[in-house]
Design a protein around this motif. Structure first.
Motif, PDB file in Angstrom:
ATOM      1  N   CYS A   1       2.267  -8.150 -10.778  1.00  0.00           N
ATOM      2  CA  CYS A   1       3.416  -8.034  -8.755  1.00  0.00           C
ATOM      3  C   CYS A   1       3.481  -9.098  -9.720  1.00  0.00           C
ATOM      4  O   CYS A   1       4.736  -9.768  -8.636  1.00  0.00           O
ATOM      5  CB  CYS A   1       1.657  -7.590  -8.459  1.00  0.00           C
TER       6      CYS A   1
ATOM      7  N   TYR B   1       5.010  -4.751  -3.537  1.00  0.00           N
ATOM      8  CA  TYR B   1       4.695  -6.660  -3.862  1.00  0.00           C
ATOM      9  C   TYR B   1       5.176  -7.915  -3.795  1.00  0.00           C
ATOM     10  O   TYR B   1       5.203  -8.745  -3.122  1.00  0.00           O
ATOM     11  CB  TYR B   1       3.569  -6.769  -5.447  1.00  0.00           C
TER      12      TYR B   1
ATOM     13  N   HIS C   1       7.124  -7.304  -0.704  1.00  0.00           N
ATOM     14  CA  HIS C   1       5.545  -8.016   1.375  1.00  0.00           C
ATOM     15  C   HIS C   1       5.744  -9.751   0.388  1.00  0.00           C
ATOM     16  O   HIS C   1       5.312 -10.112   1.507  1.00  0.00           O
ATOM     17  CB  HIS C   1       5.188  -7.367   0.483  1.00  0.00           C
ATOM     18  N   HIS C   2       6.446 -10.445  -1.170  1.00  0.00           N
ATOM     19  CA  HIS C   2       6.288 -11.654  -0.790  1.00  0.00           C
ATOM     20  C   HIS C   2       7.220 -12.278  -0.638  1.00  0.00           C
ATOM     21  O   HIS C   2       7.497 -13.531  -1.537  1.00  0.00           O
ATOM     22  CB  HIS C   2       5.533 -11.884  -2.357  1.00  0.00           C
TER      23      HIS C   2
ATOM     24  N   ILE D   1       1.613  -0.956  -6.183  1.00  0.00           N
ATOM     25  CA  ILE D   1       2.827  -2.386  -6.305  1.00  0.00           C
ATOM     26  C   ILE D   1       4.101  -1.845  -6.593  1.00  0.00           C
ATOM     27  O   ILE D   1       4.806  -2.956  -6.617  1.00  0.00           O
ATOM     28  CB  ILE D   1       1.619  -3.593  -7.464  1.00  0.00           C
TER      29      ILE D   1
ATOM     30  N   LEU E   1      -2.405  -2.952  -7.022  1.00  0.00           N
ATOM     31  CA  LEU E   1      -3.089  -3.956  -7.128  1.00  0.00           C
ATOM     32  C   LEU E   1      -4.364  -4.492  -6.836  1.00  0.00           C
ATOM     33  O   LEU E   1      -5.408  -4.080  -6.405  1.00  0.00           O
ATOM     34  CB  LEU E   1      -2.599  -5.108  -5.868  1.00  0.00           C
TER      35      LEU E   1
ATOM     36  N   LYS F   1       0.069  -8.250   2.397  1.00  0.00           N
ATOM     37  CA  LYS F   1      -0.674  -9.245   1.332  1.00  0.00           C
ATOM     38  C   LYS F   1      -0.708  -8.257   0.027  1.00  0.00           C
ATOM     39  O   LYS F   1      -0.791  -8.929  -0.904  1.00  0.00           O
ATOM     40  CB  LYS F   1      -0.969 -10.346   1.820  1.00  0.00           C
ATOM     41  N   TYR F   2      -1.659  -7.872   0.198  1.00  0.00           N
ATOM     42  CA  TYR F   2      -2.379  -6.879  -0.566  1.00  0.00           C
ATOM     43  C   TYR F   2      -1.992  -5.448  -0.442  1.00  0.00           C
ATOM     44  O   TYR F   2      -3.157  -4.636  -0.601  1.00  0.00           O
ATOM     45  CB  TYR F   2      -3.613  -6.744  -0.603  1.00  0.00           C
TER      46      TYR F   2
END
Length: 491
Positions: free
Chosen positions: A24, A394, A397-398, A364, A479, A359-360
């Motif tokens: 990730c 992932y 999302h980040h 991923i 993840l 967040k998690y």
């Protein structure tokens, strides 16, 4: 295709990096360096990585028929070949069209009492702990989801909290605990070598056979009992009874997390796929076993880790925990119980779980494979048939472009008044399009019910043993957290 990307190592490609650092984090680093489209190598296999929302929609929705398959992986076992996660082309379409109605709202309502019974076992286990104990979240949540999946998928009481040596638990552990030596052999050696040394997959065959035997026995019992459809409300029974023209309430409800991507266009494509996918209207016994097995495999770790991350974040954010507690207490009855409709109507609980999955994300990345030559939007890239594609969930999302301050746990992003700010195809915890996660509703119901009952009785606390930030295990696809500890104290 002439794309930029990290420099591969001969024979190993970029795979070697995934063994040294959580995938990730590499996805975020590579995305920043090479942009929204770049290339990597998994061993000697070229992979196209795509994180651009407009292209994601084309791949998973508009032109899903070109990308109907997921990535091809070496396997000699029917449990993989015939499961929804691995089936290909028309075979996948047929299985999905038959299996989808078994995850309708009506069917999940029938599963609800089974999940509540498993929850009682969890609460009994928690009550036995001393007040203020340091809780191993991974273990506790894992035992709960083991019980739920065993009961819902196989009609079996795993008793995971108390009987760690049962045949079900030990066989499950053999499948779920990664054997790195076997995994490397299966992934890196040529197929003929893997077959010659007798390996069907990375999992010992005795563990697979245990679930095959359970599944076949249950199917025979259910088929021989004309009243079984009245007695049982588990996944095996629903698949035995399944017909593609049966309970058709298979479109997502308003509270579904995946609804952020649900345009009328996507719903129409999914409905068309479901109504045209089946020529043969039943599944074979082995196909039923394979669906129950993949439901167990995919549903166990993903839900347990989501619950782990959720409780962890609530412990670190007492103001969010208090607001959620207030909503829970306003929703449960005088005995602390809650009905299915009331559970699904809890907006802040839905926002907390949605932000947890943002967040998690348990998976991923999403994987697709082109079945024909394809021109990728206006990029000037022409994909050959058989091209493997990864969508790095992932990293998306980040991305602060989509989620400002992405490391902050902020459920407000997903409250009803703010959902319109979420750009479609930037929120993908369950995938999107016709090949999204079929078990999404069950997973959300199971997780929400657990949080509601735990938070009524206990406060989650940050303690000296709580790792901040959380530590992730080395993993190429999921993840997975390391040990996660928080404090529980009775309210």
């Amino acid at each position: 295709m002439g794309l930029k990307g990290p420099k591969p190592v001969p024979f190993l490609g970029n795979s070697i990096y995934w063994l040294l650092k959580p995938r990730c984090f590499l996805d975020i680093e590579w995305g920043r360096k090479y942009g929204q489209i770049y290339g990597i190598y998994d061993s000697n296999q070229p992979i196209l990585v795509v994180t651009k929302p407009e292209l994601i929609k084309k791949i998973v929705v508009k032109d899903y028929h070109v990308f109907i398959d997921r990535r091809m992986r070496p396997t000699n076992h029917f449990l993989y070949r015939e499961s929804l996660s691995h089936a290909r082309g028309d075979n996948w379409r047929r299985i999905r069209s038959i299996a989808s109605p078994t995850f309708s709202s009506a069917k999940i309502r029938k599963m609800y009492p089974i999940v509540r019974q498993c929850l009682r076992a969890l609460m009994t286990h928690v009550v036995d702990m001393e007040c203020g104990d340091c809780v191993d979240l991974k273990k506790m949540c894992g035992n709960y989801t083991m019980d739920v999946i065993a009961a819902v998928a196989f009609g079996t009481d795993a008793n995971a909290h108390n009987d760690h040596s049962s045949a079900f638990v030990t066989s499950a552990r053999q499948i779920l605990d990664v054997d790195f030596v076997r995994t490397i052999i299966v992934l890196l050696l040529p197929k003929f070598v893997v077959k010659a040394i007798g390996l069907k997959s990375r999992v010992p065959e005795t563990a697979h056979q245990f679930f095959v035997d359970i599944g076949r026995r249950l199917i025979n019992e259910r088929k021989s009992d004309p009243d079984s459809h009245r007695k049982y409300n588990d996944f095996i029974q629903f698949l035995v009874d399944a017909r593609p023209d049966g309970d058709r309430d298979a479109t997502p409800a308003a509270a579904d997390v995946n609804a952020f991507n649900e345009s009328e266009e996507e719903l129409a494509i999914r409905r068309q796929m479901l109504t045209t996918g089946a020529k043969k209207h039943t599944l074979t016994d082995d196909q039923i076993v394979a669906q129950a097995w993949i439901f167990f495999l995919a549903g166990y770790d993903t839900t347990s880790t989501t619950l782990t991350y959720c409780c962890y974040e609530l412990a670190l954010n007492p103001d969010i925990q208090q607001r959620l507690y207030n909503e829970v207490m306003a929703s449960v009855d005088s005995e602390g119980e809650i009905g299915y409709d009331e559970l699904m109507a809890m907006s802040y609980l839905d926002a907390v779980l949605s932000e947890t999955l943002r967040k998690y994300p348990a998976a991923i990345k999403l994987e697709r494979r082109s079945v024909a030559e394809y021109v990728l939007g206006d990029t000037g890239i022409t994909l050959p048939a058989g091209q493997e594609i990864e969508i790095t969930t992932y990293a998306i999302h980040h991305n602060p472009e989509y989620y400002p301050d992405p490391e902050k746990f902020d459920p407000e992003r997903f409250m009803p008044e703010n959902k319109h700010n979420i750009q479609p195809y930037t929120y993908l915890p369950f995938g999107a399009g016709p090949r999204n996660c079929i078990g999404m509703r069950v997973a959300l119901m199971e997780a929400k019910l657990c949080v509601v009952h735990l938070i009524q009785k206990y406060m989650f606390l940050r303690i000296p043993k709580t790792s901040v930030p959380i530590k992730f295990q080395i993993s190429m696809t999921t993840l997975s957290p390391g040990d996660v500890h928080i404090g529980f104290t009775k309210r």
